[in-house]
Design an enzyme around this catalytic site. Structure first.
Site, short mmCIF file in Angstrom:
data_model
loop_
_atom_site.label_atom_id
_atom_site.label_comp_id
_atom_site.label_asym_id
_atom_site.label_seq_id
_atom_site.Cartn_x
_atom_site.Cartn_y
_atom_site.Cartn_z
N HIS A 1 1.01 -1.17 -0.11
CA HIS A 1 0.06 -0.11 0.10
C HIS A 1 0.86 1.38 0.06
O HIS A 1 0.36 2.32 -0.16
CB HIS A 1 -0.98 0.05 1.24
CG HIS A 1 -1.98 -1.08 1.21
ND1 HIS A 1 -2.86 -1.26 0.24
CD2 HIS A 1 -2.38 -1.97 2.21
CE1 HIS A 1 -3.74 -2.13 0.35
NE2 HIS A 1 -3.27 -2.80 1.56
N ASP B 1 -3.63 -10.31 -2.03
CA ASP B 1 -4.16 -9.90 -0.93
C ASP B 1 -5.45 -9.34 -1.34
O ASP B 1 -5.94 -9.26 -2.36
CB ASP B 1 -3.10 -8.69 -0.23
CG ASP B 1 -3.39 -8.28 0.97
OD1 ASP B 1 -2.65 -8.42 1.63
OD2 ASP B 1 -4.27 -7.37 1.09
N HIS C 1 -6.72 -6.80 -0.15
CA HIS C 1 -6.88 -5.39 -0.19
C HIS C 1 -6.09 -5.09 -1.69
O HIS C 1 -4.76 -5.60 -1.72
CB HIS C 1 -6.46 -4.70 0.85
CG HIS C 1 -7.16 -4.89 1.94
ND1 HIS C 1 -6.72 -5.65 3.17
CD2 HIS C 1 -8.12 -4.29 2.53
CE1 HIS C 1 -7.68 -5.76 3.95
NE2 HIS C 1 -8.67 -4.85 3.64
N ASP D 1 -5.47 -12.54 3.90
CA ASP D 1 -6.48 -11.96 4.46
C ASP D 1 -7.69 -11.95 3.39
O ASP D 1 -8.80 -11.60 3.93
CB ASP D 1 -6.44 -10.36 4.83
CG ASP D 1 -5.58 -9.64 3.84
OD1 ASP D 1 -5.14 -10.05 2.57
OD2 ASP D 1 -5.20 -8.43 3.91
#
Length: 308
Positions: A122, A159, A161, A243
């Site tokens: 990120h 992931d 996200h 996740d």
């Protein structure tokens, strides 16, 4: 050939406030889950400042150093914190990826997994966010391209996200293909199909909340793997976030542990076709500790099988 496990105790010194999901225990659980596996254990070096400056400007790095607290925490945003040990940890996480790329491209390991924190996907060019300080996966790509002289490097980010940082850092890099799947809608809100980069080298695969392994497998078979094979990468970098697991508290996908084994095996099979099996993976998300440990072990077991 063997699988290298690259890590360092400094990565345990990045401390977050009580109750924060990106906690020290995450790395403890991953390392415990990998204990006993047939791995070449490697100490992650500190990244050189020039390594970090491949992807982040000097002013960004100076700002992190300026705000590093002598004690307690410095809050960068609602999710992202610095503690006294955070920059040492981040330099180890970045340096571990550089070391892993060197080992795999020099033939010292068949593939590699970097068990480090803070995560990286990120972190944008001038913005730390989403628990991340340095763009570790993007740095690995740039190191392989600029230092080792590769012409094509791919990233696969599974992931839950969206890897907005990796997308930002490699948006204008024609030599890098970035494939990223993510739940949508979900923070950080990026990752639409029409976000394709300056050279049409960004492939975003949004997945609906509640979707599971079957939907993921179909999406990768239809959209991700054909693009990956057509690109014919000389190295594949994996942002391994766990996740998307059904037990994770921060999202609503319903993958099982075996889905992480499946996607890893498929990536490794394509790497065997395209680039002599050369894969370098880095730990990203995963916030249910048991699911994280189980999924990381399944991921690394597939790397070990592929390296034999």
């Amino acid at each position: 050939m063997t699988t290298a496990l690259v890590t360092h105790a400094d990565c345990l010194d990045h401390v977050t406030p009580p109750g924060h999901p990106e906690q020290v225990a995450r790395l403890d659980h991953v390392l415990h889950a990998l204990a006993g596996l047939d791995l070449t254990r490697v100490t992650a070096p500190l990244a050189a400042e020039d390594d970090i400056l491949r992807i982040h400007p000097a002013g960004y790095l100076a700002g992190l150093r300026r705000n590093l607290p002598a004690q307690g925490f410095y809050q960068i945003d609602g999710d992202t914190f610095l503690s006294p040990g955070s920059l040492s940890a981040a330099f180890r996480a970045a340096g571990g990826m550089v070391r892993a790329v060197d080992m795999v491209l020099n033939g010292d390991a068949g593939n590699a997994f970097c068990a480090a924190r803070p995560p990286g996907h990120h972190a944008e060019r001038e913005t730390a966010m989403g628990f991340c300080l340095f763009g570790n996966a993007a740095l690995a790509v740039k190191h392989a391209l600029d230092f080792h002289g590769l012409q094509r490097v791919a990233v696969v980010d599974f992931d839950v996200h969206h890897g907005n940082g990796t997308q930002d850092l490699l948006w204008d890099e024609a030599r890098a293909l970035v494939i990223t799947s993510q739940q949508m809608p979900l923070w950080p809100g990026t990752g639409r199909i029409d976000e394709t980069g300056m050279h049409d080298t960004i492939v975003n695969i949004p997945l609906a909340p509640g979707s599971g392994g079957a939907e993921m497998r179909a999406a990768y078979a239809d959209r991700a793997f054909p693009r990956l094979r057509a690109f014919a990468p000389e190295l594949i970098v994996v942002s391994a976030g766990f996740d998307a697991h059904r037990d994770d508290p921060l999202a609503q996908l319903t993958w099982e542990t075996e889905d992480f084994a499946w996607i890893t095996a498929e990536i490794c099979a394509i790497a065997a076709e395209c680039c002599a099996g050369r894969v370098v993976s880095t730990l990203e998300g995963g916030y249910d500790l048991k699911a994280l440990g189980d999924s990381a072990r399944a991921h690394v077991e597939e790397l070990i099988k592929a390296a034999r």
